[in-house]
Write a protein that holds these residues in place. Structure first.
Motif, PDB file in Angstrom:
ATOM      1  N   GLY A 132      32.566  41.129  36.391  1.00  0.00           N
ATOM      2  CA  GLY A 132      33.572  41.179  37.327  1.00  0.00           C
ATOM      3  C   GLY A 132      35.100  41.078  37.254  1.00  0.00           C
ATOM      4  O   GLY A 132      36.064  41.689  37.914  1.00  0.00           O
ATOM      5  N   ARG A 176      33.746  46.686  36.143  1.00  0.00           N
ATOM      6  CA  ARG A 176      33.797  45.948  37.298  1.00  0.00           C
ATOM      7  C   ARG A 176      32.747  46.564  38.159  1.00  0.00           C
ATOM      8  O   ARG A 176      31.837  45.880  38.894  1.00  0.00           O
ATOM      9  N   THR A 196      39.310  46.506  42.743  1.00  0.00           N
ATOM     10  CA  THR A 196      38.710  47.899  42.179  1.00  0.00           C
ATOM     11  C   THR A 196      39.941  48.935  42.353  1.00  0.00           C
ATOM     12  O   THR A 196      39.837  50.183  42.375  1.00  0.00           O
TER      13      THR A 196
END
Length: 292
Positions: free
Chosen positions: A109, A117, A232
């Motif tokens: 992550g 991720r 993200t």
């Protein structure tokens, strides 16, 4: 080709290795002096996650399969992240949370690679048996409505991850924006982190607003981190935050900590590390790069 050259060199020195220590040392030095120029400094092999590795992972017990696949993704084995994303939902109910898996999920992550991720998110969803569906979003939002203090953060985080995978994005985005304005500081912080996980250019402006207006320093800091490096967002989406971050940095009325965070975020996004916290210099450099 390099591998064959080394093999030939190794065969040529077999006799020397069987001889005296002095000859063996000389042979090693000779081998190194010839072989080292064949390689660039820091170079290493980058094998793909091909059918061989897929078969190897598939042959493992469920727990080891999940952990090893995610580990290969973390190690940047090309294609491993995609393998995890394609198969994680099928792994639901077949493995258990472990300390090792938690470490792998957290490490993935925090990866600088967005695909790694995303792979961590997929394993996380599978770990808690959460499906990527509108029905699952319904259940999580209902859980948050029933117990905002106890389940709010958990629900926000999960719906954001599901939204990041392309499910029910418009509704989830509205819920995350609503949570940014709650009176609960802790929940606002989780909403900021969730919005970073959700990603998308539509999340840049709300995070800039939090960075510039939020009363809580803890929540503001999370917004700057979200814009700079976490979550993200693609690089192009982070560039959309540059004018807003510069505006905070150049604002004479902004508090010193926010200004420092804004400049650090600008450095993270643009890769410009040779400027001090000086608005005039930054304006010139960002203008040259067409980022203002």
């Amino acid at each position: 080709m390099k591998r064959w050259l080394l093999l030939l060199l190794g065969l040529a020195t077999v006799g020397a290795f069987a001889a005296s220590p002095a000859l063996r040392s000389a042979a090693i030095m000779q081998l190194r002096s010839i072989a080292e120029p064949l390689f660039e400094k820091g170079a290493s092999t980058e094998p793909r996650f091909d059918a061989f590795y897929a078969g190897m992972v598939e042959s493992l017990p469920p727990q080891e399969k999940v952990e090893h696949a995610l580990e290969l993704a973390i190690n940047r084995r090309e294609g491993a992240s995609e393998y995890v994303m394609q198969n994680a939902q099928a792994w639901r109910g077949t493995f258990k949370p472990t300390d090792r898996l938690k470490t792998l999920i957290n490490t993935a992550g925090d990866s600088p690679l967005i695909e790694v991720r995303m792979a961590s998110f997929e394993v996380y969803l599978a770990e808690y048996d959460l499906e990527k569906s509108v029905a699952q979003v319904d259940r999580l939002l209902q859980q948050m409505a029933n117990d905002p203090q106890g389940s709010g953060a958990w629900a926000l985080w999960n719906v954001a991850i599901i939204g990041a995978r392309g499910v029910d994005r418009e509704r989830i985005h509205r819920e995350l924006l609503s949570a940014l304005h709650t009176g609960d500081e802790s929940l606002r912080r989780w909403a900021v982190d969730a919005l970073a996980k959700f990603g998308g250019v539509e999340s840049i402006a709300p995070l800039l607003d939090v960075a510039g207006r939020e009363k809580s320093a803890i929540v503001r800091e999370r917004a700057f981190c979200a814009l700079a490096q976490s979550g993200t967002f693609h690089v192009a989406e982070r560039y959309e935050a540059v004018p807003g971050l510069y505006a905070i940095a150049a604002d004479a009325n902004a508090d010193r900590q926010s200004v420092a965070w804004a400049y650090q975020a600008l450095r993270e996004i643009t890769g410009i590390h040779d400027l001090q916290d000086d608005a005039v210099q930054w304006h010139a450099r960002l203008g040259e790069a067409n980022l203002l």
